[in-house]
Scaffold this active site. Structure first.
Site, mmCIF file in Angstrom:
data_model
loop_
_atom_site.group_PDB
_atom_site.id
_atom_site.type_symbol
_atom_site.label_atom_id
_atom_site.label_comp_id
_atom_site.label_asym_id
_atom_site.label_seq_id
_atom_site.Cartn_x
_atom_site.Cartn_y
_atom_site.Cartn_z
ATOM 1 N N CYS A 102 -7.791 -2.090 -0.748
ATOM 2 C CA CYS A 102 -7.139 -0.898 -0.200
ATOM 3 C C CYS A 102 -8.084 -0.157 0.728
ATOM 4 O O CYS A 102 -9.256 0.047 0.409
ATOM 5 C CB CYS A 102 -6.708 0.022 -1.339
ATOM 6 S SG CYS A 102 -5.965 1.570 -0.774
ATOM 7 N N CYS A 129 1.457 7.210 4.278
ATOM 8 C CA CYS A 129 0.914 6.722 3.014
ATOM 9 C C CYS A 129 0.510 7.908 2.151
ATOM 10 O O CYS A 129 0.036 8.927 2.667
ATOM 11 C CB CYS A 129 -0.300 5.825 3.276
ATOM 12 S SG CYS A 129 -1.225 5.330 1.786
ATOM 13 N N ASP A 130 0.681 7.761 0.867
ATOM 14 C CA ASP A 130 0.340 8.830 -0.062
ATOM 15 C C ASP A 130 -1.152 9.163 -0.031
ATOM 16 O O ASP A 130 -1.547 10.311 -0.243
ATOM 17 C CB ASP A 130 0.747 8.395 -1.475
ATOM 18 C CG ASP A 130 0.796 9.557 -2.436
ATOM 19 O OD1 ASP A 130 1.009 10.694 -1.978
ATOM 20 O OD2 ASP A 130 0.634 9.338 -3.649
#
Length: 370
Positions: free
Chosen positions: A328, A274-275
């Site tokens: 998130c 994931c970034d």
């Protein structure tokens, strides 16, 4: 294999701007050996080759930074040639690129138009708000340069979206920002809450939860008014809520209830899930030593997904679970024994959804009817 999404960072976190709130500048401090070089063409070609050898149903290449245009036009021309060479099965492919817009010129715009590259261009609002954080390395505002680049995209009919970072400074001017950004055109506007540094403890550096709540409610009010006047503006957050409301999957992982693997390939070849988690703790491997099919079952990849399920038990009984799913994980805070987490925007989403969902339903029904 399922659709494959690859985020490629050809310039790593390098950028010619010095935006105060830049997440990537902070992220590099959490890498023992930050990637400093540009990605080589041979490494890029291996990424493309492995992507198609995995035989996915669909491939999405996302170029991100720092500033990905720093890799140079020759790099992207070689990238297109690599697709033509390795995509022998003609697997459907999309290409997107996120840029600060200041390096765009006619050659870039012609290239993007010819090869149907979707551009995301970053602009935070009118000049005074944009230039508050988004400055060059001399501390000068970049607003005029971004508008020049955007004008080129329009001239050469390049499809683009607009990305706007929401900070505490944005909120008192929510309506002004919305009305300005919609004049820019583009397929969609994406508002993202400004991320605090990874080791920031107070979580109020750039956007408080209360300010984000105010922003979302004010934004919905003006967006809703536009919709019923026949002027539908694509805003990714609201569009995703509509998708969920009519039984479709959201376009963003933040509303899926768990993390998904979005392989991020750094300029030096290191791969992350994931970034937001391109840190030493989450390195999955190196592009020269593995492939994407192998990484699917990598223990760290599976751990990354399982960690995203550690929701606060209260989430199971929350009235807005179907819309929030805990948010998130990058915005989580630990609860009690640190084995469960909840989003720092928990109360924000509860209040926002109670405000907008009853009014969003007739909009969703209208969208279904076309």
């Amino acid at each position: 294999m399922k659709p494959l999404t690859l985020m490629i960072k050809p310039a790593s976190g390098l950028c010619q701007l010095a935006c105060e709130y830049c997440f990537y500048r902070d992220l590099r401090t959490h890498q023992t050996v930050p990637a400093k070089q540009m990605m080589s063409k041979s490494r890029m070609e291996r990424i493309v080759q492995l992507a198609y050898e995995a035989m996915p149903s669909h491939v999405t290449f996302i170029f991100q930074g720092g500033e990905p245009l720093l890799a140079g036009l020759d790099f992207y021309q070689a990238f297109i040639q690599a697709i033509e060479r390795f995509n022998v099965r003609h697997i459907p492919t999309e290409i997107t690129l996120q840029t600060n817009g200041t390096l765009l010129n006619a050659d870039w715009a012609k290239f993007f138009a010819k090869h149907v590259v979707l551009i995301g261009i970053s602009i935070d609002g009118p000049e005074n708000l944009h230039d508050y954080h988004r400055v060059n390395d001399q501390g000068e505002g970049t607003f005029k340069d971004v508008l020049t680049g955007l004008a080129l995209l329009k001239t050469y009919q390049v499809d683009y979206t607009v990305l706007s970072v929401v900070t505490n400074e944005t909120v008192p001017h929510t309506e002004k920002v919305y009305h300005f950004l919609k004049t820019l055109g583009g397929l969609q506007i994406q508002f993202i809450p400004c991320l605090d540094p990874l080791k920031n403890d107070d979580h109020d550096t750039y956007l408080t939860a209360a300010a984000y709540e105010t922003f979302l409610i004010q934004l919905f009010n003006v967006w809703e008014a536009d919709f019923w006047q026949g002027n539908r503006i694509g805003i990714r957050f609201f569009d995703d809520l509509i998708r969920v409301m009519i039984g479709l999957a959201p376009s963003t992982c933040t509303m899926m209830g768990q993390c998904v693997l979005q392989y991020v390939v750094e300029a030096d070849g290191r791969i992350y899930p994931c970034d937001f988690y391109a840190t030493d703790a989450y390195v999955l491997g190196h592009i020269e030593e593995t492939d994407f099919l192998t990484l699917t079952t990598h223990p760290k990849a599976q751990q990354f997904i399982s960690e995203s399920l550690k929701r606060d038990p209260a989430c199971q009984h929350c009235a807005v679970k179907a819309w929030c799913y805990g948010g998130c994980r990058r915005e989580w805070t630990s609860q009690d024994d640190a084995s469960h987490f909840k989003t720092r925007y928990c109360h924000t989403f509860q209040h926002v959804f109670s405000h907008i969902l009853p009014r969003l339903k007739p909009i969703a029904e209208a969208c279904l009817k076309g």
